[in-house]
Write an enzyme that holds these catalytic residues in place. Structure first.
Site, PDB file in Angstrom:
ATOM      1  N   THR A 154     -61.159  24.218  54.360  1.00  0.00           N
ATOM      2  CA  THR A 154     -60.768  25.140  53.291  1.00  0.00           C
ATOM      3  C   THR A 154     -60.382  26.416  54.020  1.00  0.00           C
ATOM      4  OG1 THR A 154     -62.965  26.080  52.999  1.00  0.00           O
ATOM      5  CG2 THR A 154     -62.441  24.169  51.641  1.00  0.00           C
ATOM      6  N   HIS A 155     -59.410  27.146  53.488  1.00  0.00           N
ATOM      7  CA  HIS A 155     -58.894  28.352  54.160  1.00  0.00           C
ATOM      8  C   HIS A 155     -58.461  28.059  55.593  1.00  0.00           C
ATOM      9  CE1 HIS A 155     -60.994  30.641  50.916  1.00  0.00           C
ATOM     10  NE2 HIS A 155     -61.899  29.690  51.083  1.00  0.00           N
ATOM     11  N   SER A 276     -35.221  19.015  71.716  1.00  0.00           N
ATOM     12  CA  SER A 276     -34.586  20.327  71.748  1.00  0.00           C
ATOM     13  C   SER A 276     -33.391  20.277  72.698  1.00  0.00           C
ATOM     14  CB  SER A 276     -35.592  21.365  72.234  1.00  0.00           C
ATOM     15  OG  SER A 276     -34.924  22.487  72.764  1.00  0.00           O
ATOM     16  N   TYR A 316     -23.318  19.737  21.814  1.00  0.00           N
ATOM     17  CA  TYR A 316     -22.804  19.591  23.177  1.00  0.00           C
ATOM     18  C   TYR A 316     -21.981  20.813  23.564  1.00  0.00           C
ATOM     19  CZ  TYR A 316     -20.255  18.038  27.273  1.00  0.00           C
ATOM     20  OH  TYR A 316     -19.743  17.959  28.536  1.00  0.00           O
TER      21      TYR A 316
HETATM   22  N1  ARG Z   1     -17.916  14.955  31.776  1.00  0.00           N
HETATM   23  C1  ARG Z   1     -18.550  15.390  30.591  1.00  0.00           C
HETATM   24  C2  ARG Z   1     -19.995  15.741  30.893  1.00  0.00           C
HETATM   25  O1  ARG Z   1     -20.503  15.264  31.827  1.00  0.00           O
HETATM   26  C3  ARG Z   1     -18.558  14.316  29.569  1.00  0.00           C
HETATM   27  C4  ARG Z   1     -18.641  14.808  28.195  1.00  0.00           C
HETATM   28  C5  ARG Z   1     -17.404  15.531  27.867  1.00  0.00           C
HETATM   29  N2  ARG Z   1     -17.350  15.883  26.497  1.00  0.00           N
HETATM   30  C6  ARG Z   1     -16.480  16.812  26.049  1.00  0.00           C
HETATM   31  N3  ARG Z   1     -16.548  17.065  24.805  1.00  0.00           N
HETATM   32  N4  ARG Z   1     -15.657  17.446  26.831  1.00  0.00           N
HETATM   33  O2  ARG Z   1     -20.613  16.512  30.211  1.00  0.00           O
END
Ligand code: ARG
Length: 458
Positions: A154-155, A276, A316
């Site tokens: 330890t330590h 080395s 997305y």
């Molecule tokens: N290459 C894109 C990604 O990996 C795929 C999805 C693209 N979708 C879009 N609506 N542009 O996210």
């Protein structure tokens, strides 16, 4: 020709094409993309969007594309952005208009989630295999070195006597937790995203149940918007990767220290070290230093995805394309690091004499001497103080505790008897520890047997 340029009057700037392209890293998803597309085509046939010949032409085309990519004959180009568009464009080029039906009811948004889930399912299996292999190597080592006594620290100061077997099994248990975490990951990955479309599902009666069965998922995602904007499963995977690397990094650090001339507890295999360019005598533990170094990047991969996701609005967003490089990097790094560590632990030589000498030249049995006094009725705090004074006296005389004769010991406490020498003898200490999980021979043997059975259960 782009698959989405209907509404565009002007061409994409070449610099934008380069900026937008992910093909140079996401091509790796091609097998999973094709597997997903074939299942999608089967489903479209089942619900009457494709007839049999059309479906067969699509599936046959997809198989041929897979072959082209595998043989390195497939031309990639920035103008087609990603692997999904490359495959679909090539399919249309190959089989004509029928190919234009494949993307029915599907978006790249749910498609990319599917590909990543399939990819992770496969690659995490490989990582589980490598993890189990390393765990097996550690158990073998623990078994071989179950009686090799060494100082536990330890330590970074010698603290209590342990065995190399017990010490190395500490890493086994870290990896076992990693293994259990990966098993949980399997459940999290086992959800079909396809059928969520761009974000809202479809008026076409897609048979998600069928696709689920066809691709071997056990569940179907329940909210289309969550599905296409969810990267929790990638974050979970990255956390698991970062944890494995953290464990490997600590083991690396130990082995780097133990292999120094100052310690000389272990001798690393030449095959994993380098020399080395200037100093002829050097043998450097580069493999372990690289594991330690690469750990920082894998932890960075986790942070990069956290940061990527934290401000994204539903659903997305193109930012999410940046999820792949950290994920792929982490998966590759962990896969290889586990193999390197396995070779290292398997092939390194252990210098049991050095470890033994380090134990015998230490005051570590002071702990058990204290326990000896406690068992003779002395309150712990008093026993601690008595032995502390004895250590000081021995240090002045330059001798270990066991070299002090019994008459001198009695000057510190009258309860000392001849049996104390047996009690503080390191090998006996290892035999006498009683508690569950302790550094004792019985416990180690019990644990090794049980954990062998655990490994055999896979
Ligand atoms: N290459 C894109 C990604 O990996 C795929 C999805 C693209 N979708 C879009 N609506 N542009 O996210």
């Amino acid at each position: 020709m782009k698959l989405w340029d209907g509404r565009f009057k002007e061409k994409t700037d070449p610099i934008m094409e380069r900026f937008s392209a992910s093909i140079y890293f996401d091509w790796i998803l091609f097998r999973h993309d094709i597997e997903g597309s074939k299942a999608h085509a089967d489903m479209l046939e089942k619900i009457g969007i494709l007839n049999r010949q059309e479906r067969d032409a699509i599936k046959d085309g997809l198989d041929r594309i897979k072959e082209e990519i595998e043989k390195g004959e497939f031309p990639f180009s920035n103008s087609l952005e990603d692997i999904h568009m490359h495959i679909e464009s090539r399919l249309i080029e190959m089989i004509g208009d029928v190919g234009r039906k494949l993307h029915t009811g599907r978006s790249r948004n749910d498609q990319v989630c599917l590909d990543m889930r399939l990819f992770l399912k496969e690659r995490l299996m490989e990582i589980e295999k490598n993890l189990l292999n390393l765990m097996g190597i550690i158990i073998d080592r623990a078994q071989k070195e179950k009686e090799a006594i060494m100082p536990g620290y330890t330590h970074m100061q010698r603290a209590q006597v342990v065995t190399f077997g017990h010490y190395i099994m500490a890493y086994y248990f870290m990896l076992k937790r990693d293994m259990e975490r990966l098993k949980d990951m399997r459940k999290k990955l086992d959800v079909l995203p396809l059928g969520s479309g761009a974000l809202a599902g479809s008026t076409i009666p897609l048979d998600r149940e069928y696709v689920k069965e066809r691709l071997g998922f056990s569940d179907i995602s329940e909210n289309s918007m969550d599905t296409v904007s969810d990267r929790d499963f990638c974050l979970d995977a990255l956390y698991s990767m970062a944890m494995i690397m953290l464990h490997l990094s600590r083991l690396s650090e130990d082995m780097i220290i133990f292999s120094t001339q100052e310690f000389s507890f272990v001798n690393l295999p030449d095959s994993l070290c380098t020399g080395s360019s200037l100093m002829p005598h050097k043998k450097n533990p580069d493999s372990l230093e690289l594991i330690r170094g690469k750990t920082s990047r894998v932890i960075g991969d986790l942070f990069s995805l956290f940061t990527l996701m934290k401000g994204l609005p539903m659903t997305y967003n193109r930012d999410m394309q940046e999820d792949k490089e950290p994920l792929f990097h982490a998966i590759d790094t962990v896969t290889e690091s586990l193999v390197i560590m396995g070779l290292c632990i398997k092939e390194m030589a252990i210098n049991t004499q050095k470890m033994h000498d380090a134990v015998y030249s230490s005051y570590m049995p002071a702990v058990e001497m204290t326990e000896y006094l406690v068992l003779k009725g002395i309150p712990f705090r008093d026993a601690h103080a008595i032995v502390g004074k004895m250590v000081r006296e021995c240090e002045n005389r330059g001798i270990p505790l066991y070299k002090m004769d019994i008459d001198d010991m009695r000057l510190f406490s009258s309860v000392f008897e001849g049996d104390v020498y047996e009690y503080i003898e390191p090998r006996n200490i290892i035999r006498n520890r009683k508690t569950k999980g302790a550094a004792s021979l019985d416990e180690l043997e019990r644990i090794i047997e049980r954990e062998k059975a655990y490994l055999n259960s896979f």
